[in-house]
Every structure is written in C-alpha cells, then in structure tokens.
Write a protein that holds these residues in place. Structure first.
Motif, short mmCIF file in Angstrom:
data_model
loop_
_atom_site.label_atom_id
_atom_site.label_comp_id
_atom_site.label_asym_id
_atom_site.label_seq_id
_atom_site.Cartn_x
_atom_site.Cartn_y
_atom_site.Cartn_z
N GLU A 80 0.85 -1.19 0.00
CA GLU A 80 0.00 0.00 0.00
C GLU A 80 0.90 1.25 0.00
N HIS A 81 0.29 2.41 -0.08
CA HIS A 81 1.00 3.70 -0.08
C HIS A 81 1.98 3.79 -1.23
N GLU A 82 1.57 3.35 -2.41
CA GLU A 82 2.48 3.42 -3.56
C GLU A 82 2.78 4.86 -3.97
N ASP A 83 1.98 5.82 -3.48
CA ASP A 83 2.24 7.22 -3.82
C ASP A 83 3.31 7.85 -2.94
N TRP A 84 3.88 7.09 -2.03
CA TRP A 84 4.91 7.63 -1.14
C TRP A 84 6.31 7.57 -1.74
#
Length: 479
Positions: free
Chosen positions: A278-282
C-alpha cells in the motif's frame, strides 16, 4: 551425464527452490509481526526509503511470493512422474496408475500433518500461551493469535477449525494454513488435466497448458493468478522437461539463456514484483509502477496485460515475478545447479514442516521475548462517562535488542522443530498413508486376489487356473 537426455535431467532444483521459499515465508511473517512498514515504499509520505524498502531488496520481506511458488511447484511435481512414465517410457497405463495413487496420497499427506499442527496450537492455547500475542501492539499478530476461551468452547473451536481449514480456509489456531485447501484442490486440477490429455500428441497437450494459463490470467477472480496460472505453468514446464528437442535447444544455447535471458527475466519480474502492499504514492518508483501496471490510461478506464482491470495488483505483480523466475530457472542450468546445493536441499526437505510450525512458534516464543511472557500489565479499555469507548492500549515492544534476540531464537527454534517434525511426525504420517494405500489399491503386478474376489471372479492358482470353490465345481455363480 549428457545434457541431451531429458530422462536424466536435474530436478533437484525443485527442492532447493522450495527451501528458499520457506525462508521467504519466515522473512515476510517476521516483517508483518515486528516491522509492518517494510511493506510500504517508505515509513511515511515525507520519509526516504530504508534499504529493505527499495525495489528487489523488499521482495523477501514483503512476501506474497511464497504461496505462488508452492503452487508452481505443485503443478511441476505432480505432473513430472506421470509424464515421464507416459512419454519417455511409453507406459500410459502405468502413468494413469501413478496419477491415481498420487491423487489418493495427496489428501492424507496434507490433512494429517495440518491437523496435528492445529492440535499442537490448540494445546498451547489451553495453557494461555497466546496471551502476549493477543495483547501486543502488532495488529497482524493479534489477528493471527487465537482468542482466549474456556476449555469447552476452545475444544469445540478445535473441531470447527479442523473442518473449516478444508472448506473455507479458516483456521484460527494457524491462519497460515489458509493456502492448504487451494493447494489440495490445485493438485487435483493437475491430475484431471493429466488424465484428460495423456493420450494427446505433444503439441496439443502444450496448447492445453497454455490455454489454461491464459484462462486463469484473464480471470480477475480471487487468487486465480496465484494458484490456477502457476499450477498450469508448472505442468507446462514439466511437459517441456520431458521433450528432447526442447532440452537439446536449451543445451545448445546455454550461454545465451544463462547469462542474458534468465537475468533479464528475473530483473523484469523482480521490478514488477516489488510493487508495495500500500501507499504506492509515497515513492516515485512505486507511483510510476502503479501508473504502468494499474492505470496506464490515467483515468481508471483500463488495466494492463499484467494487471487486468478489477484484479488484485499485489498478487498479480508477485505472481508475475514468480512466473518470470520459474521460466528463468527452467532455462538456466547454472541456476538449477545453484538451487541444487545441499544446504538448500536440506531447507527444501524441511519446508513443509517449517510452514506448519513457524506461525505457532512466532506467536508464542517469539512474542514472549519481544513483549514479555505474561502479557501484563494490561487492562481492557473501559468506557467514558458519555458511553463512548476509550482507545485500547496495547503492550509495546521491548528494546531493539529483545527484537533481535526474538528473531534469532524464533528462526533457530523453527528449523529445530521442523527437523524434529520431519523425523517423527511426518514419518508417522507417511507410514499411515502408505498403510492406507496398501489397503485400498490392488497389487502392483496385476489385479490382486482380494480385488478379484470382491468382483465375484474366481481366484487363480499358481498355474493360472481357477482355484476350486468351497462349494464344489457346480456351485451357484457369484451374485
């Protein structure tokens, strides 16, 4: 040994790959329990990545590849011997009989060990061994640990878990057994395909395996890419391992396949398989991978070839990595030789036992070291004066030193328990399965006397003549 003889082909790499997979399973479950942010590309949006959060290096810790590898190996191993009997030795009847015996052995060889592991976990729960696990600040460990219940309810839960492991994959005493049912069903899918295609010509059998792979990859249902596609890939590669022209071609192009094609497959597959939980936009690399795999049009209207619209991107990306790696290993004799190292073979021999015992040890001894054996001090969250619930305070981890000791002790104890399991428990299960097989199946050298008698046919004596009936030669015919 000639490389042009597929009958002498090295398949020890299968055991070595299984050993590496079991080690990856331990890595990912330790990460889930003690350092869940390893599943993300960074600890938070503004932080830089740690070394184990970078592409490729993150794969062992983030998991998701263990079960797809086991599915691929199930397809390969279940198909290899029957295909060898049918197409190298030209003995189709022996191949069909091998399929029948393998299909009979598969359920008890999975169900008996899994049931024993569940009973061990139940016994520990009766003595409160999971108290620390149910009160720790790791939400994944709390989810995996069985809730403390009175003995009667706990005993009833044991019977439910023993059944639901094989119906809806739920086992509260060892949730890692969720994959057992799909692997059992997958093995029978392989047996059905083998029995249905055993008389086909080679090119059409290959067509069947390829079509099955495409079917499962196009199907966006749950776990189709994890089990169905990898089972079909395993069966396909087992076919090609028996095909002399394919093996001759691999032998004549070893340098190209080993030093260029295989590394490229692993690099491409590893990049895709690094997709975070998850949090691939980080992270820029993860955001780019998300756009390429999940939303190439930028408006959510379509997916990609690897991740069709509506499918699970995490499992699709990991399955793609497993498929690329499996093909690379198949094409590279050097990789096969490396995977055949005796230490990896030892790990592979104990891999099933590791899978069964590691979760129980992690949630007991591992958590005792990291959080304390008593699970105290701890109290259940009360309610505020206005009736709202107060936030629950969970047991915090001890210092970093305790975490390191916990991981080392857990790993050593897991492999020690796996060694003991294989020596005593698995041996007993194998003997029980062999006894059942001997009771159920006919004799190897033809239809046995008991089988003939059951069907009402006369038993033959040593000269090939029917033995006289107890009621004389003119007795009534069999019913």
């Amino acid at each position: 040994m000639s490389n042009n003889q597929p009958s002498q082909r090295n398949i020890k790499w299968v055991e070595g790959l299984r050993g590496i997979t079991s080690a990856f399973v331990i890595c990912t479950h330790v990460s889930r329990a003690l350092d869940f942010p390893l599943f993300w590309p960074a600890d938070n949006k503004d932080a830089g990545p740690r070394i184990m959060q970078l592409p490729y290096l993150r794969i062992p810790g983030q998991g998701r590849i263990g079960v797809p590898i086991f599915a691929f190996l199930t397809g390969f191993v279940c198909a290899y011997k029957p295909l060898k009997l049918a197409y190298q030795q030209g003995n189709v009847p022996a191949s069909l009989k091998s399929i029948a015996r393998s299909a009979f052995r598969r359920p008890p060889r999975l169900i008996l060990p899994a049931l024993i592991a569940t009973v061990f976990s139940f016994i520990l729960s009766c003595f409160g061994a999971y108290k620390a696990a149910t009160r720790c600040d790791s939400f994944w460990v709390r989810f995996d640990a069985p809730e403390i219940l009175p003995f009667r309810e706990n005993f009833q839960r044991l019977f439910r878990s023993a059944l639901t492991t094989w119906t809806n994959t739920e086992n509260v005493y060892d949730r890692h057994q969720w994959a057992m049912r799909p692997l059992l069903v997958g093995a029978f899918q392989v047996y059905i395909v083998l029995a249905a295609t055993i008389g086909m010509r080679f090119r059409y059998r290959i067509m069947v395996h390829v079509l099955l792979m495409l079917y499962w990859l196009m199907n966006v249902g749950a776990l189709t890419e994890t089990f169905g596609a990898n089972l079909a890939l395993g069966t396909l590669l087992a076919e090609l391992a028996q095909h002399r022209p394919t093996q001759n071609w691999i032998s004549s192009h070893q340098r190209l396949l080993t030093y260029i094609i295989a590394p490229l497959l692993i690099l491409i597959g590893g990049w895709v398989g690094s997709y975070p939980q998850e949090h691939e936009d980080w992270s820029p690399w993860a955001a780019h991978l998300h756009r390429w795999l999940v939303d190439p049009a930028g408006d959510g209207s379509r997916g990609s070839f690897i991740v069709p619209l509506g499918s699970n991107v995490q499992r699709r990306s990991s399955a793609f990595f497993v498929q690329c790696s499996a093909i690379a290993i198949f094409l590279s004799p050097l990789l096969q030789k490396m995977l055949s190292h005796r230490y990896l073979l030892w790990l592979g021999h104990h891999s099933f036992a590791v899978y069964l015992v590691h979760g129980t040890i992690l949630r007991t001894v591992g958590m005792w070291i990291v959080y304390g054996i008593t699970g105290e001090p701890w109290k259940l969250a009360a309610k505020n004066e206005d009736g709202t619930s107060q936030p629950q305070e969970w047991l915090p981890m001890r210092s970093r030193g305790y975490i390191i000791v916990g991981v080392v002790v857990f790993t050593a104890l897991t492999y020690t328990a796996a060694w003991a399991w294989m020596r005593w428990v698995d041996t007993a299960c194998a003997r029980a399965t062999q006894w059942l097989e001997a009771k159920v199946f006919e004799e190897e050298d033809g239809e046995g006397k008991l089988g003939l008698a059951e069907k009402g046919y006369p038993q033959m004596n040593g000269n090939g003549h029917a033995s006289p009936r107890p009621d004389g030669p003119r007795g009534p015919p069999p019913p």
